[in-house]
Design a protein around this motif. Sequence first.
Motif, short mmCIF file in Angstrom:
data_model
loop_
_atom_site.label_atom_id
_atom_site.label_comp_id
_atom_site.label_asym_id
_atom_site.label_seq_id
_atom_site.Cartn_x
_atom_site.Cartn_y
_atom_site.Cartn_z
N LYS A 4 0.85 -1.19 0.00
CA LYS A 4 0.00 0.00 0.00
C LYS A 4 0.89 1.25 0.00
O LYS A 4 2.12 1.15 -0.04
N VAL A 5 0.28 2.41 0.05
CA VAL A 5 1.02 3.66 0.01
C VAL A 5 1.34 4.14 1.42
O VAL A 5 0.44 4.29 2.26
N ILE A 6 2.62 4.36 1.69
CA ILE A 6 3.06 4.95 2.96
C ILE A 6 3.34 6.42 2.68
O ILE A 6 4.06 6.77 1.75
N MET A 7 2.77 7.31 3.47
CA MET A 7 2.95 8.74 3.21
C MET A 7 2.82 9.54 4.50
O MET A 7 2.36 9.01 5.53
N PRO A 8 3.20 10.81 4.48
CA PRO A 8 3.08 11.64 5.69
C PRO A 8 1.63 11.86 6.08
O PRO A 8 0.74 11.93 5.22
N GLY A 9 1.39 12.00 7.39
CA GLY A 9 0.07 12.39 7.84
C GLY A 9 -0.30 13.75 7.30
O GLY A 9 0.56 14.61 7.06
N LEU A 10 -1.58 13.97 7.07
CA LEU A 10 -2.06 15.22 6.49
C LEU A 10 -2.33 16.27 7.56
O LEU A 10 -2.55 15.94 8.73
N ILE A 11 -2.32 17.52 7.16
CA ILE A 11 -2.50 18.65 8.06
C ILE A 11 -3.72 19.45 7.61
O ILE A 11 -3.86 19.77 6.42
N ASN A 12 -4.62 19.76 8.55
CA ASN A 12 -5.76 20.63 8.27
C ASN A 12 -5.50 21.95 9.00
O ASN A 12 -5.52 22.00 10.23
N SER A 13 -5.27 23.02 8.25
CA SER A 13 -4.86 24.27 8.88
C SER A 13 -6.02 25.21 9.22
O SER A 13 -5.79 26.32 9.70
N HIS A 14 -7.27 24.77 9.00
CA HIS A 14 -8.42 25.53 9.52
C HIS A 14 -9.63 24.60 9.62
O HIS A 14 -10.17 24.14 8.62
#
Length: 442
Positions: free
Chosen positions: A55-65
Motif C-alpha cells: 500500500k502507500v506509505i505517506m506523511p500524515g495530512l494537516i488541516n490548517s483551519h
Amino acid sequence: MLLVGNGRLVTHDSLNPFMEDGCVVINENIIEDLGTTSEMKAKYSDYEYLDAQRKVIMPGLINSHMHIYSSFARGMAVPGKPSENFMEILDNLWWRLDKKLTLEDTKYSAYATYTECIKNGVTTVFDHHASPHSIEGSLFTINDVARELGIRTCLCYEVSDRDGKIIADHGIEENVKFIKYAMKDNSDMFKGMFGLHAAFTLSDETLDKCAKEMAGLDTGYHVHTAEGIDDLKYNLKKYGKRVVQRLHDFDVLGNKTIAVHCIHVNSAEMSLLKDTNTFVVHNPESNMGNAVGCSPVIELLDRGITVGLGTDGYTSDMFESLKVANIIHKHHLCDPRFGFMESQKMLIENNQKITKAYFKNDLGIIRKGAYADIIIADYIPHTPMNENTLGGHMIFGLSGRCVDTTIINGKVVMKDRVLVNIDESEILSKSREVSKELWNRI
C-alpha cells in the motif's frame, strides 16, 4: 521502535520524493531512517515490523483551519426559509447552533471530529472554536479529547462582540489561559493561538484588548478575514478601512497569524499580508457552499504569500479539499492551467510551513528528524506511480477512506481502520444522543 515497510513510499521531500519499495524507521516519536525494506530490516532487525502490504506509505495530512463544533450540524434541519446569503447562514445556522453548545456538546463534537480526522489520515488539526455560553474550559475540553485519541492539534477560541462585551472578555480569557498552558507543555502535541471571529464582529475596543493581552505571548492570531462581502462593506462603512488594513492596525497580522479565506481582498491588502509574512488558509468547499466567492489564491501564491489548505469544518478529508482546490480555480478563472500544482503546494508544502511556526520538528514530511506522523493508504495504482505522477494519484485516486493505518507521534492510533485508543461505536452512539438533545434545544 517500529519499521513501516513494504509499501510505495511517498515522502513529500523534494530530495527523495518516492520509493517503490520503501520503509520508514521510527524511534520513539521521530523518523530515524528510511530506505528500502530489505535494507532497513537488516539494519534494524530488532525493531517491530509493520507490513504495509504494498500500500502507500505517506506523511500524515494537516488541516490548517477546522471547526470542530460544527460537526453536530450534520443533517440538522434549519427552521424557516432557506438562507439567501452568507449573513443569513451565520444567523440561521452557525450562530444559532454555537449559542446552545454545552461543554458536553463540545467534548463529543471533538470526539466525532478527531475520530474522522484520524480515519481520513489527518494527523494535525488547527481548530477555531466557538461556544459563547459555554466558553470556560472549552479549549481544555477539546484538548483532553485530542490527548486521549493521540492527535496533534492547535486550538483557539474565536473572540467576538456579537454576544456582548462580557462574553467577549470570557473568550479573551480562555485564549490566554490555554495559550499559557500550552506554552508550559513539552510534548509538542498541542499549541494555542489567539482566536478572533472576524473584523465585522469585533469593535476597536475589543481588538485593542486582544492586542494588549497578546503582549508577551509567543503565538499568532487565527481569524476569518474578508470571507464574505459583508465583512468588507461593514468595515468600510464603520471604520473607513478594508478588512486586512484594519486588522493590521491592531497588529493582528504577523508571521504566526492565520488569516482565513481572504476572498474580498485587493492588491494593497495582499501586499500587507506579504510584508507581514501572514499565513492565509484556503477553504474551497466551504467558500462554494456559502456562496461567498473564490479566494484569489493564484495571485496570493504568485506574490509569495504562504497559502495553506483547510476545510472550515466542511469535511474532515483533506484529500477532498485538495480535489476541490484543484478545480475551483480552473472554473473561476476559466483556465484549465491553474489549480493542479497550486492545490498540492497548499496542502503539502505550505501546510508544512504553517505547522513549522508552531511545532518544534517537521510535520507533513517523511525524512530523518521529522515527527513520525505517518499514514498507510490502501491504494494500489493501476497506472505508473512515481515522483512525476504523484500529484495525479493524490488528486484523482487517493481519498480519506483509503487510509487504513494512522501513526501519530510514533504511536499507532488506527490500525485496519479501527481506532486503538477508544471504543468508536460507544463514542458515536453517545454523540448521537448528545447531538439530538442539542437539536431539540435549537
